[in-house]
Scaffold this motif. Structure first.
Motif: not given
Length: 311
Positions: A291-311
């Motif tokens: 998925a990361l490779a897909t988004y980068r090919r489209v032109g997305f760039e990383q602008v931050g980092t998220f985290a998720t806690v799932l219950f």
């Protein structure tokens, strides 16, 4: 068990409702506070889009329609940080605050969450804020099913770098019975349980509303058995200010390996920027290299980092 990390703030609190308000506490905000709360979000528009989208609904239609509360920190004086408390807990703690003030905000939001009890299925947001909030809750709330500590937050503010899929289009309400199973399959693959187990009325309504609002995008194909099905899909899960956040990106296993995710996402970016918002964002698990490779090919760039806690 929580992932190993350096705590953002010391654990503490009793889980009891807070006493008199102070600059070290948070409070539940009311309608008059929403413009100030949204101003905090708009200062960091990509990181805050999940929370801001619910606040914008609350501004237009009230908190009941938005499905939750907004918490503000501190309890007195100008609002420095906010937290959306609904189906998800989404803290917005600006990086412009110094470390001590960020820690104080996370501590205050955790104390308010403990006083109300767990009502949310996840904590999600910018990594330091989300994990800081969880650090104040993990001794009081049930153990989570999973903690995802590294989710690149990506955005694109221009047209895509690759040609769009001409077969991608918005779905229609007449296609709900075709779109819903694809959404359920994606959710189950991603989160680990079915969103419609035990009925799933709210989830069905969520999918229906995204279609009705023109925020559900699909490519359909015919299966070997001659049945039309959703081969690729994505939704605009949140919109606030100038930012739209893409969620639910999925390719049917029957059609994987054909490059449709790249062209499909390029088409989504173009359609969203044309008619919804000029900034298109998403977040993805760091281990999902495809998925990361897909988004980068489209032109997305990383602008931050998220985290998720799932219950």
């Amino acid at each position: 068990m929580a992932a190993s990390r350096t705590p953002l703030h010391p654990r503490g609190g009793t889980g009891r409702a807070p006493g008199p308000r102070s600059s070290a506490e948070a409070r539940v905000l009311g309608m008059p506070d929403l413009p100030e709360a949204l101003a905090v979000c708009y200062a960091e528009p990509v990181a805050s889009v999940l929370a801001a989208s619910r606040m914008e609904i609350a501004t237009r239609s009230g908190f009941t329609a938005a499905g939750g509360q907004v918490w503000g920190f501190p309890a007195t004086g100008p609002i420095e940080a906010v937290c959306w408390a609904g189906a998800n807990l989404v803290p917005v703690v600006p990086e412009t605050l110094d470390a001590a003030r960020q820690n104080a905000a996370a501590t205050a939001f955790a104390a308010l969450a403990r006083s109300q009890g767990r009502r949310s299925s996840s904590i999600v947001g910018e990594r330091e804020a989300a994990l800081g909030l969880w650090d104040g809750l993990e001794r009081y709330w049930p153990a989570p099913r999973e903690i995802r500590v590294d989710q690149p937050s990506m955005a694109i503010t221009r047209g895509p770098d690759v040609p769009p899929d001409p077969a991608l289009r918005r779905s229609t309400l007449a296609e709900l019975d075709m779109v819903l199973p694809a959404c359920v399959r994606m959710f189950t693959e991603e989160v680990g349980y079915s969103p419609v187990a035990g009925g799933g009325g709210p989830y069905v309504q969520r999918v229906r509303s995204l279609i009705a609002d023109g925020r559900s995008f699909i490519r359909t194909e015919t299966t070997p058995r001659g049945r039309e099905t959703v081969a690729f899909k994505a939704e605009v899960g949140a919109v606030a200010g100038a930012v739209a956040q893409i969620q639910g990106v999925w390719v049917d296993p029957l059609f994987r390996g054909r490059g449709w995710s790249v062209a499909g996402m390029a088409a989504v970016v173009g359609a969203v920027r044309e008619s919804i918002a000029p900034v298109v964002s998403l977040y993805v698990n760091n281990y999902n290299e495809r998925a990361l490779a897909t988004y980068r090919r489209v032109g997305f760039e990383q602008v931050g980092t998220f985290a998720t806690v799932l219950f």
